[in-house]
Enzyme design. Structure first.
Site, PDB file in Angstrom:
ATOM      1  N   HIS A  51       0.314   0.899 -16.926  1.00  0.00           N
ATOM      2  CA  HIS A  51       1.695   1.066 -17.400  1.00  0.00           C
ATOM      3  C   HIS A  51       1.825   2.309 -18.290  1.00  0.00           C
ATOM      4  CE1 HIS A  51       3.455  -2.719 -15.899  1.00  0.00           C
ATOM      5  NE2 HIS A  51       2.259  -3.261 -16.135  1.00  0.00           N
ATOM      6  N   ASP A  75      -2.087  -5.595 -19.265  1.00  0.00           N
ATOM      7  CA  ASP A  75      -1.753  -6.307 -18.030  1.00  0.00           C
ATOM      8  C   ASP A  75      -1.667  -5.342 -16.848  1.00  0.00           C
ATOM      9  OD1 ASP A  75       0.558  -5.125 -19.218  1.00  0.00           O
ATOM     10  OD2 ASP A  75       1.816  -6.266 -17.839  1.00  0.00           O
ATOM     11  N   GLU A  76      -1.802  -5.882 -15.672  1.00  0.00           N
ATOM     12  CA  GLU A  76      -1.568  -5.169 -14.399  1.00  0.00           C
ATOM     13  C   GLU A  76      -2.246  -3.802 -14.343  1.00  0.00           C
ATOM     14  OE1 GLU A  76       2.675  -7.114 -13.057  1.00  0.00           O
ATOM     15  OE2 GLU A  76       2.744  -5.502 -14.543  1.00  0.00           O
ATOM     16  N   ALA A  77      -3.477  -3.743 -14.851  1.00  0.00           N
ATOM     17  CA  ALA A  77      -4.243  -2.489 -14.815  1.00  0.00           C
ATOM     18  C   ALA A  77      -4.984  -2.393 -13.476  1.00  0.00           C
ATOM     19  CB  ALA A  77      -5.211  -2.444 -15.989  1.00  0.00           C
ATOM     20  N   HIS A  78      -4.212  -2.410 -12.395  1.00  0.00           N
ATOM     21  CA  HIS A  78      -4.799  -2.474 -11.058  1.00  0.00           C
ATOM     22  C   HIS A  78      -5.498  -1.183 -10.661  1.00  0.00           C
ATOM     23  CE1 HIS A  78      -2.631  -6.142 -11.006  1.00  0.00           C
ATOM     24  NE2 HIS A  78      -1.452  -5.641 -10.659  1.00  0.00           N
TER      25      HIS A  78
END
Length: 553
Positions: A292, A355-358
């Protein structure tokens, strides 16, 4: 004095007539008010949101009049000053609608609203035991309303209860009809959880300081005590950082859909923190990392592993950006940002996202979170991260914010539970319960639906203490609850309000009220009574068909 009893009866009668005339002049703002027979009954003491812990109804009601004063007392000069500030806040709320002067004074009297901090006299110590930092005792009777607390936050929360016990029209900013009556009896009230939060995403759409302040005022009515500001994301960086100025000036120059964006200067941020503190909310800033982060990556090429800055982003996809964990400059950046933000923020918490550190490998994620947590502690703050932090190694005292939902896998829940057994506390924000940007149903125009549809009953009807019990999370691991409001589809006050209300009051009740008061059928009746109050405040709330709102609402 009784000297007039020796005067001739005729003269005494004349005095009574004159006194009655003066009283009627003083009550001028109440002209046109219903007669006693027509006046609506005072709101029962237990018909507020959040539900109070203990209520003992009975005795004579108190009616605010033109002669009423707001009397303040504190156990020290500092407490007296804080009690006066809260008294002035209350007067500012009540004067426009009632038309009364409501002077704030430290002189005792026989009629009015009394705000007392424990220790202002010997009786207070005995009358308000065990209230803690945020509890209060409200006593209403013929001579007035007395709110007693051990700490200023409790006094302020008691004032919010008093607001709700008065007719909803008291919230309006123009003169209204009385009477302004509070039912007789006593409320003794303390919160269930110390952490009762709301998150505002100012990154996807930039929200002005005035918009944030309005939300703060709305949160205060329901005894929310934490404001989590999501200050950075792919679409915008919203806080000035002197050591990396392009973060704000360039990274903050757009938003979802390509609007002008914006950012808070340090002076504006300090002002927001101060304003929140005046409503007894602690600001928790979030810089979401390592994912993000497109706004930061676009601002400084050296933060990218390939040294090439991507373009600014105005879409709504997630998981495509990452700080470069192997580069040492990344940690210079992290140190500078956290150092400056910590210096601006007096509260104990600092949120680092996670979060969401893909686009970050697991090994890099673990390294990054380990080093970043150390920086947060270096500058004297307590680490908060989204619950993916538990996939690394949370430091001692860290707090994980759980945003999973029914579709969250057992392994992920077990990972969170394992972290709690090592001391990590949880803030519960289940996305299919308290994400305020989730659509109510298929017809909802705004918001998203990736976590499902969340009507008012679903948002309210769960218990934080047992929500993750099946995964092995004990009740004492739960620090509290928080309701996030993400803004991919929201930009105006009306849009924010239509998604936050009426779900937010229910989340506030989950955080404040004892589990024994939790019941959807009784809650929805109390929520319905909030409709006229929200309307009087100008809140553009969603009229859920599950709630029997009063006629005209």
């Amino acid at each position: 004095m009784r000297q007039h009893s020796t005067f001739p009866r005729l003269f005494g009668s004349l005095l009574l007539v004159v006194a009655a005339g003066i009283s009627s002049i003083g009550a001028a703002p109440e002209r046109g008010a219903p007669s006693p027979a027509q006046a609506p009954a005072a709101r029962p003491l237990d018909q507020i949101v959040p539900a109070p812990a203990q209520v003992r109804a009975g005795g004579t009601a108190y009616t605010l009049t033109a002669r009423s004063r707001i009397q303040v007392a504190g156990r020290s000069h500092e407490d007296a000053r804080e009690a006066r500030r809260i008294g002035s806040y209350l007067a500012g709320l009540l004067r426009p609608s009632t038309g009364y002067a409501l002077p704030v004074t430290d002189r005792r009297g026989d009629d009015g609203i009394r705000l007392r901090l424990v220790g202002s006299d010997g009786r207070d110590r005995e009358r308000a035991p065990g209230l803690g930092e945020e509890g209060y005792r409200l006593e209403s009777g013929r001579g007035g309303v007395t709110i007693t607390a051990q700490e200023p936050a409790g006094l302020f929360h008691g004032v919010q209860t008093l607001r709700q016990l008065l007719p909803a029209s008291v919230e309006k900013r123009t003169p209204q009809r009385g009477p302004w009556t509070v039912a007789g009896g006593t409320i003794t009230d303390t919160p269930r959880y110390a952490y009762r939060g709301a998150m505002l995403d100012v990154s996807r759409h930039f929200l002005t300081p005035d918009q944030v302040k309005l939300y703060i005022d709305q949160l205060a009515l329901y005894k929310i005590n934490k404001l989590h500001l999501h200050l950075s994301d792919d679409q915008g960086w919203r806080i000035a950082i002197d050591s990396w100025p392009r973060l704000a000036t360039y990274g903050g120059s757009t938003q979802v859909g390509g609007g002008p964006g914006g950012y808070y200067t340090k002076a504006q941020y300090r002002d927001l923190v101060s304003y929140a503190a005046s409503r007894h909310l602690e600001v928790i800033p979030e810089i979401d990392m390592p994912g993000h982060t497109n706004a930061a990556l676009a601002s400084y090429a050296e933060l990218n592993c390939d040294g090439v800055a991507p373009p600014l982003y105005t879409g709504t996809a997630v998981g495509f950006s990452s700080l470069c964990a192997p580069k040492e400059v990344t940690y210079d950046f992290v140190d500078d940002v956290i150092r400056e933000l910590a210096a601006l923020t007096p509260g104990k918490y600092l949120h680092i996202g996670g979060d969401e550190a893909h686009s970050t490998s697991h090994a890099d994620y673990v390294t990054f979170m380990e080093r970043t947590q150390a920086v947060v502690r270096k500058y004297g703050k307590t680490v908060v991260g989204w619950h993916q932090l538990t996939g690394a190694t949370p430091v001692e005292g860290a707090v994980a914010q759980y945003w999973g939902y029914d579709a969250t896998g057992a392994a992920e829940r077990a990972q969170v539970a394992a972290a709690t057994k090592k001391g990590t506390r949880l803030i519960l924000s289940p996305a299919d319960r308290v994400y305020l940007d989730m659509k109510y149903d298929r017809s909802t125009v705004l918001g998203q639906s990736w976590a499902g549809y969340t009507e008012v009953d679903r948002s309210y009807d769960w218990d934080p203490a047992t929500y993750l019990a099946g995964a092995g999370v004990s009740e004492d691991a739960v620090l509290g609850v928080e309701a996030p409001l993400w803004t991919e589809t929201l930009a105006t006050n009306d849009q924010l309000e239509s998604m936050a209300f009426p779900r937010l009051p229910g989340v506030a009740e989950l955080g404040w009220s004892p589990a024994a008061t939790h019941d959807w059928d009784t809650y929805k009746a109390r929520l319905a009574a909030q409709g006229p109050r929200m309307a009087a405040l100008g809140i553009d709330y969603y009229r859920s068909p599950l709630v029997n709102w009063p006629a005209g609402q």
